[in-house]
Design a protein around this motif. Structure first.
Motif, PDB file in Angstrom:
ATOM      1  N   PRO A  17       0.841  -1.157  -0.123  1.00  0.00           N
ATOM      2  CA  PRO A  17      -0.087   0.107   0.033  1.00  0.00           C
ATOM      3  C   PRO A  17       0.821   1.180  -0.213  1.00  0.00           C
ATOM      4  CG  PRO A  17      -0.593  -1.328   1.891  1.00  0.00           C
ATOM      5  CD  PRO A  17       0.539  -2.230   1.238  1.00  0.00           C
ATOM      6  N   GLY A  73       1.317   2.649  -5.608  1.00  0.00           N
ATOM      7  CA  GLY A  73       0.978   2.025  -6.815  1.00  0.00           C
ATOM      8  C   GLY A  73       1.643   0.723  -7.189  1.00  0.00           C
ATOM      9  N   TYR A  84      -2.275  10.226 -14.008  1.00  0.00           N
ATOM     10  CA  TYR A  84      -3.695  10.262 -13.912  1.00  0.00           C
ATOM     11  C   TYR A  84      -4.067  11.280 -12.598  1.00  0.00           C
ATOM     12  CZ  TYR A  84      -2.078   6.153 -11.307  1.00  0.00           C
ATOM     13  OH  TYR A  84      -1.296   5.321 -10.691  1.00  0.00           O
ATOM     14  N   LEU A  85      -3.179  11.635 -11.800  1.00  0.00           N
ATOM     15  CA  LEU A  85      -3.601  12.523 -10.822  1.00  0.00           C
ATOM     16  C   LEU A  85      -3.551  14.097 -11.194  1.00  0.00           C
ATOM     17  CD1 LEU A  85      -1.603  11.286  -7.719  1.00  0.00           C
ATOM     18  CD2 LEU A  85      -4.069  10.902  -8.380  1.00  0.00           C
ATOM     19  N   ILE A  94      -3.534  14.693  -2.976  1.00  0.00           N
ATOM     20  CA  ILE A  94      -3.441  13.362  -2.937  1.00  0.00           C
ATOM     21  C   ILE A  94      -2.044  13.190  -2.300  1.00  0.00           C
ATOM     22  CG2 ILE A  94      -3.138  11.114  -3.912  1.00  0.00           C
ATOM     23  CD1 ILE A  94      -5.534  11.747  -5.082  1.00  0.00           C
ATOM     24  N   THR A 144      -1.949  10.867   1.132  1.00  0.00           N
ATOM     25  CA  THR A 144      -1.238   9.517   1.352  1.00  0.00           C
ATOM     26  C   THR A 144       0.024   9.631   2.030  1.00  0.00           C
ATOM     27  OG1 THR A 144      -0.457   9.850  -1.175  1.00  0.00           O
ATOM     28  CG2 THR A 144      -2.444   8.769  -0.878  1.00  0.00           C
ATOM     29  N   PHE A 181      -5.657  12.088   5.242  1.00  0.00           N
ATOM     30  CA  PHE A 181      -6.453  11.523   3.985  1.00  0.00           C
ATOM     31  C   PHE A 181      -7.720  11.951   3.956  1.00  0.00           C
ATOM     32  CE2 PHE A 181      -8.565   8.142   2.190  1.00  0.00           C
ATOM     33  CZ  PHE A 181      -8.150   8.074   0.942  1.00  0.00           C
ATOM     34  N   PHE A 182      -8.524  11.967   4.803  1.00  0.00           N
ATOM     35  CA  PHE A 182      -9.970  12.163   4.875  1.00  0.00           C
ATOM     36  C   PHE A 182     -10.257  13.786   4.534  1.00  0.00           C
ATOM     37  CE2 PHE A 182      -9.925   8.163   7.004  1.00  0.00           C
ATOM     38  CZ  PHE A 182     -10.750   7.694   6.269  1.00  0.00           C
ATOM     39  N   PHE A 231      -8.951  14.355   0.914  1.00  0.00           N
ATOM     40  CA  PHE A 231      -9.969  14.120  -0.092  1.00  0.00           C
ATOM     41  C   PHE A 231     -11.444  14.937  -0.105  1.00  0.00           C
ATOM     42  CE2 PHE A 231      -9.366  10.469  -2.921  1.00  0.00           C
ATOM     43  CZ  PHE A 231      -8.226  10.336  -2.551  1.00  0.00           C
ATOM     44  N   GLU A 263     -12.546  16.541  -3.705  1.00  0.00           N
ATOM     45  CA  GLU A 263     -13.883  16.374  -4.179  1.00  0.00           C
ATOM     46  C   GLU A 263     -14.595  17.615  -4.526  1.00  0.00           C
ATOM     47  OE1 GLU A 263     -15.754  13.934  -4.867  1.00  0.00           O
ATOM     48  OE2 GLU A 263     -14.196  12.413  -4.119  1.00  0.00           O
ATOM     49  N   MET A 314     -12.307  12.716 -13.295  1.00  0.00           N
ATOM     50  CA  MET A 314     -10.815  12.577 -12.916  1.00  0.00           C
ATOM     51  C   MET A 314     -10.168  12.651 -14.394  1.00  0.00           C
ATOM     52  SD  MET A 314      -9.403   9.637 -10.617  1.00  0.00           S
ATOM     53  CE  MET A 314      -8.445   8.746 -11.814  1.00  0.00           C
ATOM     54  N   THR A 357      -6.512  -3.650   0.604  1.00  0.00           N
ATOM     55  CA  THR A 357      -5.845  -2.463   0.071  1.00  0.00           C
ATOM     56  C   THR A 357      -5.030  -2.840  -1.105  1.00  0.00           C
ATOM     57  OG1 THR A 357      -5.472  -2.001   2.091  1.00  0.00           O
ATOM     58  CG2 THR A 357      -4.397  -0.355   0.873  1.00  0.00           C
ATOM     59  N   GLY A 362      -4.217  -1.086  -5.318  1.00  0.00           N
ATOM     60  CA  GLY A 362      -4.428  -0.430  -6.315  1.00  0.00           C
ATOM     61  C   GLY A 362      -3.489  -0.603  -7.483  1.00  0.00           C
ATOM     62  N   ILE A 363      -3.781  -0.650  -8.576  1.00  0.00           N
ATOM     63  CA  ILE A 363      -2.899  -0.490  -9.736  1.00  0.00           C
ATOM     64  C   ILE A 363      -2.760   0.733 -10.432  1.00  0.00           C
ATOM     65  CG2 ILE A 363      -2.591  -1.829 -11.853  1.00  0.00           C
ATOM     66  CD1 ILE A 363      -3.953  -4.048 -10.833  1.00  0.00           C
ATOM     67  N   CYS A 379      -5.259   4.313 -12.557  1.00  0.00           N
ATOM     68  CA  CYS A 379      -6.251   5.373 -12.484  1.00  0.00           C
ATOM     69  C   CYS A 379      -7.244   5.025 -11.494  1.00  0.00           C
ATOM     70  CB  CYS A 379      -6.615   6.124 -13.721  1.00  0.00           C
ATOM     71  SG  CYS A 379      -5.724   5.115 -15.295  1.00  0.00           S
ATOM     72  N   ALA A 419     -12.956   7.498   1.244  1.00  0.00           N
ATOM     73  CA  ALA A 419     -12.835   8.722   1.802  1.00  0.00           C
ATOM     74  C   ALA A 419     -14.201   9.198   2.508  1.00  0.00           C
ATOM     75  CB  ALA A 419     -12.141   9.646   1.075  1.00  0.00           C
ATOM     76  N   ALA A 420     -14.209  10.487   2.860  1.00  0.00           N
ATOM     77  CA  ALA A 420     -15.360  10.897   3.728  1.00  0.00           C
ATOM     78  C   ALA A 420     -16.679  11.123   2.989  1.00  0.00           C
ATOM     79  CB  ALA A 420     -14.915  12.110   4.355  1.00  0.00           C
TER      80      ALA A 420
END
Ligand code: SF4
Lengths: 384, 177
Positions: free
Chosen positions: A24, A28, A76-77, A120, A124, A135-136, A139, A143, A157, B33, B35-36, B38, B48-49
């Motif tokens: 994690p 990625g 992608y970010l 992000i 993270t 993190f929360f 995000f 949003e 996105m 958990t 993720g690969i 996008c 998330a919230a």
């Protein structure tokens, strides 16, 4: 570097440890092969390629316009910034300049996306260090940005919004007003982040003096973006090589690392550069919003590209842009056909990742995670 | 255990127990958990919230496959990653579920034509329960997928699934050899 003092008369058995690719905290699918002596890393080797998606080859097969969505999917970010770099490269090839209005809209959306990307990184990174709460918070603001960017582009996105010759759709005055309202909101939140994470004693203990990249190493490895600026080099393409006209007229600072907690170029410096860059982006957006002029949002020459594909004259173009992660470059070669014969990407994450093998040996494994997080790599861009 | 698995599902009280267990299990699906690409960012947005997956009891991501019930495959799987995805799936304990998130893992997505290296659909490597298409799917879409999976988990008889999984495994080994 945080010197680990240990007498060399007791040795533990060498242990090979595999970090990733589904770990994690590697952001990625990065795999790092570590050799451990107890808790100390003695050697490391990065193994990439778990997300190789043939982007450059695809670029040689599809038309110039069709490749724009694929640039979304590299980093992608920060899709907007990637679209921007690609569009600028194609524009250079066909010798077109986007209309004034499009340029200002581009600046606003690119800076919004920069904030979203840094959010992000901030969120993270907190998780990497062991703080789940940021993190929360991150995000929540992200949003809001997604909702703002969704209105002109239609996607949350991967926007495919900035296209060769201009932008995909026009924005209205209400949107600009909402962006300004978001800026005010964000400023308050940003202060909250600092009480939450930046000045937290534990966080400073975990990141200060860890993973120090000296100036010369950062330059030698071709690091760019916050990684380079964290080491104290004041280099930002927006300021030094303005690739969009508005950047010339806007006022903003380039934050660099100052070694606040001991050594210059440590994880904390890189983190703090990112945090301050968010505020600079807010400053840019604040200045840009009232100055968006009226006019067309797409150049006449390219507005027909949806029906008949663009056919640039034989030639080549290289354009570089300041992405949230560093310097993104697109090198396109045309032979007169509807698709390029070569389309190469200079990915900032890839170059920033290279420095990892220098940083890891000699550190504790828990610090290794902090170092990987502070480089803020996106594997989609490393592997392409 | 083999005899038990074969005999038990047909007895009435066991079914009642199954329903009770099913209700409990569907209310605490622990995803991995993982993720690969996008799509993983949208998956994070769901945790998330704003969207808050925890409302459905699925908001406790586990970092190891051995503790998780659900693997959401979020993002393009290429030839190098496919081996790892398969291995992660194999490490999970039964009963386990798979959600394929995104066009890439549903059938190739944007990389279907020119992607010489990508696996066109993760169902070619591991059995998939729910497909969530989109590039990337909106968070609402992923939540819908998880709600659908909850229904399925609730209906699933634990013992029956084990038996079926065994048969599937046998079939796959037979086909492979
Ligand atoms: S489906 Fe689209 S968003 Fe999801 S991983 Fe594939 S390319 Fe990325």
């Amino acid at each position: 570097m945080y010197a680990v003092e240990e007498k060399n008369d007791v040795f533990t058995e060498e242990l090979k440890l595999n970090l990733g690719p589904q770990h994690p905290s590697t952001h990625g699918v990065l795999r790092v092969e570590l050799k451990m002596d107890g808790e100390i890393i003695t050697a490391s080797r990065c193994d990439i390629g778990y997300l190789h998606r043939c982007a450059e080859k695809i670029g040689e097969n599809v038309t110039y316009l069709q490749f724009t969505p694929y640039t979304d999917r590299m980093d992608y970010l920060a899709s907007m910034n990637n679209n921007l770099a690609w569009s600028l490269a194609v524009e250079k090839l066909i010798d077109v300049e986007a209309p004034e209005r499009a340029q200002w809209i581009r600046v606003i959306v690119a800076e919004l996306n920069r904030i979203a990307s840094h959010l992000i990184a901030f969120g993270t990174y907190g998780i990497d260090i062991g703080a789940n709460t940021p993190f929360f918070y991150a995000f929540r603001e992200r949003e809001s940005i997604m909702a703002l960017l969704e209105r002109p582009s239609g996607a949350r996105m991967l926007y495919n919004y900035i296209r060769p010759g201009g932008v995909g759709h026009d924005v209205d005055d209400q949107w600009l007003a909402d962006v300004l309202a978001f800026c005010d909101e964000f400023e308050r939140r940003w202060k909250e982040y600092n009480t939450l994470l930046t000045n937290s004693h534990i966080f400073i203990k975990r990141t200060a003096n860890i993973g120090v990249i000296p100036k010369d190493v950062a330059l030698a490895y071709g690091c760019t973006g916050p990684v380079l600026r964290g080491s104290g080099v004041k280099w930002d393409l927006r300021r030094d090589v303005p690739y969009l006209k508005p950047y010339d007229e806007l006022e903003f600072d380039v934050p660099v690392g100052e070694g606040t907690h001991g050594s210059l170029g440590d994880c904390w410096d890189r983190y703090w550069v990112r945090m301050r860059e968010m505020m600079e982006s807010i400053r840019i957006i604040r200045q840009a919003c009232p100055r968006v002029p009226d006019g067309p949002f797409m150049d006449k020459k390219t507005s027909g590209m949806y029906k008949t594909p663009l056919k640039p004259k034989p030639g080549e173009a290289y354009v570089r842009c300041e992405n949230p992660r560093g310097e993104l470059g697109f090198y396109v070669v045309s032979e007169g056909g509807t698709s390029p014969i070569r389309c190469r990407t200079r990915a900032p994450s890839f170059c920033n990742l290279a420095v990892l093998d220098v940083l890891l040996p000699g550190t504790m494994i828990a610090d290794g995670v902090a170092i990987i997080g502070s480089l803020d790599i996106v594997l989609g861009e490393v592997d392409r | 255990m083999g005899i038990l698995n074969h005999a038990l599902p047909n007895i009435g009280p066991v079914k009642a127990v199954d329903t009770a267990i099913g209700w409990g299990r569907k209310s605490s699906i622990w995803p991995m958990t993982f993720g690969i690409a996008c799509c993983a960012i949208e998956m994070m947005a769901v945790y998330a919230a704003t969207f808050d997956l925890d409302r459905f009891g699925a908001g406790v991501p586990r970092a190891t496959p051995r503790q998780s019930d659900l693997i959401i495959v979020p993002g393009t799987v290429n030839a190098k990653m496919a081996v790892r995805v398969k291995r992660l799936y194999d490490q999970m304990a039964e009963p386990r579920y798979v959600i394929a998130m995104g066009a890439c893992v549903c059938g190739g997505g944007p990389y279907v034509k020119w992607g010489y290296n990508t696996v066109k659909g993760v169902h070619k490597i591991i059995p998939v329960d729910i497909f969530v298409p989109g590039c990337p799917p909106r968070p609402e879409a992923l939540m819908d997928g998880i709600l659908k999976l909850r229904d399925q988990v609730g209906r699933d008889a634990v013992f029956a699934r084990r038996e079926q999984a065994g048969k599937e495994m046998d079939g796959r080994y037979a086909a492979a050899s």
